[in-house]
Design an enzyme around this catalytic site. Structure first.
Site, mmCIF file in Angstrom:
data_model
loop_
_atom_site.group_PDB
_atom_site.id
_atom_site.type_symbol
_atom_site.label_atom_id
_atom_site.label_comp_id
_atom_site.label_asym_id
_atom_site.label_seq_id
_atom_site.Cartn_x
_atom_site.Cartn_y
_atom_site.Cartn_z
ATOM 1 N N GLU A 76 0.851 -1.200 0.000
ATOM 2 C CA GLU A 76 0.000 0.000 0.000
ATOM 3 C C GLU A 76 0.885 1.248 0.000
ATOM 4 O OE1 GLU A 76 -3.449 0.742 2.972
ATOM 5 O OE2 GLU A 76 -1.874 2.132 3.607
ATOM 6 N N TYR A 122 -6.996 6.702 -0.074
ATOM 7 C CA TYR A 122 -7.820 7.846 -0.484
ATOM 8 C C TYR A 122 -8.056 8.692 0.756
ATOM 9 C CZ TYR A 122 -11.904 10.111 -2.664
ATOM 10 O OH TYR A 122 -12.801 11.003 -3.198
ATOM 11 N N ALA A 178 -9.727 10.666 3.423
ATOM 12 C CA ALA A 178 -11.136 10.745 3.815
ATOM 13 C C ALA A 178 -11.633 12.184 3.753
ATOM 14 C CB ALA A 178 -11.317 10.181 5.214
ATOM 15 N N HIS A 186 -8.289 2.862 -3.552
ATOM 16 C CA HIS A 186 -9.219 2.981 -2.432
ATOM 17 C C HIS A 186 -10.189 4.132 -2.743
ATOM 18 C CE1 HIS A 186 -6.216 1.329 0.828
ATOM 19 N NE2 HIS A 186 -6.037 0.742 -0.335
ATOM 20 N N GLY A 210 -14.541 5.184 5.294
ATOM 21 C CA GLY A 210 -13.762 6.332 5.775
ATOM 22 C C GLY A 210 -14.169 6.639 7.200
ATOM 23 N N HIS A 227 -14.106 -3.435 14.804
ATOM 24 C CA HIS A 227 -14.055 -2.013 14.423
ATOM 25 C C HIS A 227 -14.455 -1.169 15.632
ATOM 26 C CE1 HIS A 227 -15.220 1.810 12.589
ATOM 27 N NE2 HIS A 227 -14.324 1.504 11.673
HETATM 28 P P1 FAD Z 1 -17.956 -0.177 7.068
HETATM 29 O O1 FAD Z 1 -17.776 -1.510 6.477
HETATM 30 O O2 FAD Z 1 -19.066 0.672 6.574
HETATM 31 O O3 FAD Z 1 -18.073 -0.373 8.645
HETATM 32 C C1 FAD Z 1 -17.961 0.759 9.508
HETATM 33 C C2 FAD Z 1 -18.638 0.454 10.838
HETATM 34 O O4 FAD Z 1 -20.043 0.426 10.634
HETATM 35 C C3 FAD Z 1 -18.274 -0.909 11.423
HETATM 36 O O5 FAD Z 1 -18.250 -0.740 12.828
HETATM 37 C C4 FAD Z 1 -19.431 -1.794 10.992
HETATM 38 O O6 FAD Z 1 -19.614 -2.897 11.874
HETATM 39 C C5 FAD Z 1 -20.591 -0.824 11.066
HETATM 40 N N1 FAD Z 1 -21.684 -1.132 10.123
HETATM 41 C C6 FAD Z 1 -21.570 -1.593 8.855
HETATM 42 N N2 FAD Z 1 -22.802 -1.749 8.300
HETATM 43 C C7 FAD Z 1 -23.693 -1.370 9.244
HETATM 44 C C8 FAD Z 1 -25.116 -1.286 9.295
HETATM 45 N N3 FAD Z 1 -25.876 -1.637 8.235
HETATM 46 N N4 FAD Z 1 -25.719 -0.840 10.440
HETATM 47 C C9 FAD Z 1 -24.968 -0.479 11.522
HETATM 48 N N5 FAD Z 1 -23.608 -0.529 11.544
HETATM 49 C C10 FAD Z 1 -22.991 -0.967 10.422
HETATM 50 N N6 FAD Z 1 -9.761 5.195 5.362
HETATM 51 C C11 FAD Z 1 -9.640 6.212 4.478
HETATM 52 O O7 FAD Z 1 -10.160 7.293 4.707
HETATM 53 N N7 FAD Z 1 -8.929 6.047 3.301
HETATM 54 C C12 FAD Z 1 -8.330 4.876 2.981
HETATM 55 O O8 FAD Z 1 -7.716 4.760 1.909
HETATM 56 C C13 FAD Z 1 -8.443 3.775 3.903
HETATM 57 N N8 FAD Z 1 -7.874 2.574 3.631
HETATM 58 C C14 FAD Z 1 -8.048 1.527 4.498
HETATM 59 C C15 FAD Z 1 -7.505 0.287 4.184
HETATM 60 C C16 FAD Z 1 -7.661 -0.795 5.045
HETATM 61 C C17 FAD Z 1 -7.049 -2.141 4.692
HETATM 62 C C18 FAD Z 1 -8.383 -0.627 6.275
HETATM 63 C C19 FAD Z 1 -8.541 -1.787 7.217
HETATM 64 C C20 FAD Z 1 -8.946 0.605 6.600
HETATM 65 C C21 FAD Z 1 -8.787 1.701 5.721
HETATM 66 N N9 FAD Z 1 -9.340 2.954 6.001
HETATM 67 C C22 FAD Z 1 -9.194 3.987 5.104
HETATM 68 C C23 FAD Z 1 -10.034 3.192 7.278
HETATM 69 C C24 FAD Z 1 -11.565 2.989 7.192
HETATM 70 O O9 FAD Z 1 -12.127 3.913 6.289
HETATM 71 C C25 FAD Z 1 -12.138 3.186 8.597
HETATM 72 O O10 FAD Z 1 -11.705 2.177 9.457
HETATM 73 C C26 FAD Z 1 -13.642 3.373 8.681
HETATM 74 O O11 FAD Z 1 -13.959 3.803 10.016
HETATM 75 C C27 FAD Z 1 -14.458 2.109 8.402
HETATM 76 O O12 FAD Z 1 -14.449 1.802 7.073
HETATM 77 P P2 FAD Z 1 -15.119 0.440 6.518
HETATM 78 O O13 FAD Z 1 -15.008 0.504 5.062
HETATM 79 O O14 FAD Z 1 -14.596 -0.722 7.251
HETATM 80 O O15 FAD Z 1 -16.656 0.728 6.960
#
Ligand code: FAD
Length: 286
Positions: free
Chosen positions: A17, A49, A51, A77, A108, A147
């Site tokens: 990455e 990317y 946020a 991303h 994000g 998370h």
């Molecule tokens: P989601 O999958 O949407 O989950 C977020 C939270 O919401 C979780 O607690 C989940 O359990 C909960 N949730 C999901 N669906 C529901 C629902 N229907 N109802 C209620 N709760 C729900 N951030 C950046 O800004 N830019 C990046 O490039 C970036 N790269 C990353 C790469 C990796 C490998 C990782 C692990 C993280 C990265 N992040 C990045 C951080 C990430 O954006 C954050 O951790 C963010 O808080 C959660 O993103 P997610 O896509 O996992 O969210």
């Protein structure tokens, strides 16, 4: 090539990455670091990317350049936060035009002003939209230690299953420093019927400042042997760099020995760190 296809070949993959320019960096300086990492010939490289939206053009440019100029497959991303549906359509069109076939769909981190501004509440909503807009291979993030927004790991895994059912074809984990946490997580995923490939996210910690940030942001469990490394070498930058690379390499060797074939390294834009890991593992990657 789509990442889902790469991961189905039964080979060990070590991928990297990088992040786009932040304040004070030029695009050229970051592109040069990406070029040096690309010389290791990884199966793909990913580009984060911002946020806050500030680096979104650079993210798309870097992901596109990795594919079209450096000849390495690219994983771009994209985040729900700060990105409207129409902006997302533009970004996807631009990535598609540059031959980028792989997207990591993320929510994000929620900014202090709250979540009501988002067109996509969760990453699963973005996954569905990307799938509807083109022939992209889409991945998502997952969290072996849970998370921070969700109280229970079981609930987190239920949401992860929804994300996979929405179209995620692979997952990349948040960093972890104790492999047993990852093995336990994999078991729980399989039990929940999540059977897409999971890439283990490995962060080489090469300076003591990183440790404070990591524990503040992700609340990772730090094993005693990791803390001992930081305590002993943290005040000597070169010793800490070497020890951090060795610790990450040790984690990766243990993962591969235990049948985990796909490792994604968060390089922090350090070609020396990526090369240090790669060179120690060259025979394992054949
Ligand atoms: P989601 O999958 O949407 O989950 C977020 C939270 O919401 C979780 O607690 C989940 O359990 C909960 N949730 C999901 N669906 C529901 C629902 N229907 N109802 C209620 N709760 C729900 N951030 C950046 O800004 N830019 C990046 O490039 C970036 N790269 C990353 C790469 C990796 C490998 C990782 C692990 C993280 C990265 N992040 C990045 C951080 C990430 O954006 C954050 O951790 C963010 O808080 C959660 O993103 P997610 O896509 O996992 O969210």
């Amino acid at each position: 090539m789509k990442i889902s296809e790469m991961l189905s070949k039964g080979k060990v993959t070590l991928t990297y990455e990088v992040f786009p320019p932040r304040k004070g960096d030029t695009y050229e300086a970051v592109a040069e670091k990406a070029r040096q990492i690309a010389l290791l010939a990884p199966p793909f490289m990913s580009v984060t990317y911002g946020a806050g939206g500030g680096t979104s053009d650079y993210s798309v440019s870097l992901a596109s350049d990795i594919k079209s100029r450096l000849g390495v497959e690219s994983l771009a991303h994209l985040t729900c936060v700060s990105t409207t549906r129409s902006r997302m359509a533009e970004l996807l069109r631009s990535l598609g035009e540059h031959g980028v076939e792989n997207i990591l769909a993320l929510r994000g981190d929620i900014p202090p002003e709250g979540r009501s501004v988002f067109d996509y509440p969760y990453a699963a909503d973005l996954v569905r939209d990307i799938k509807a807009q083109g022939d992209f291979c889409v991945g998502g993030a997952c969290y072996p230690e849970g998370h921070p927004d969700t109280g229970s790991k079981a609930e987190d895994i239920r949401h992860l299953k929804e994300k996979v059912d929405a179209g995620c074809e692979f997952l990349i984990t948040q960093m972890f420093f104790d492999n047993s946490i990852f093995y336990n997580f994999l078991y729980r995923l399989r039990e929940a019927g999540i059977d897409v490939p999971v890439l283990a996210g490995i962060m080489p910690v090469t300076n003591a400042r990183q440790v404070k940030r990591i524990t503040q942001l992700s609340g990772n469990f730090l094993p005693e042997k990791f803390k001992a490394v930081v305590d002993r070498f943290g005040s000597d930058p070169e010793a800490m760099r070497q020890a951090g690379v060795a610790y990450a390499t040790g984690q990766i060797i243990d993962l591969i020995a235990n049948g985990v074939d796909h490792i994604h390294v968060f390089t922090m834009n350090r070609p020396d760190v990526a090369a240090g890991i790669h060179d120690s593992l060259s025979a394992l990657l054949k």
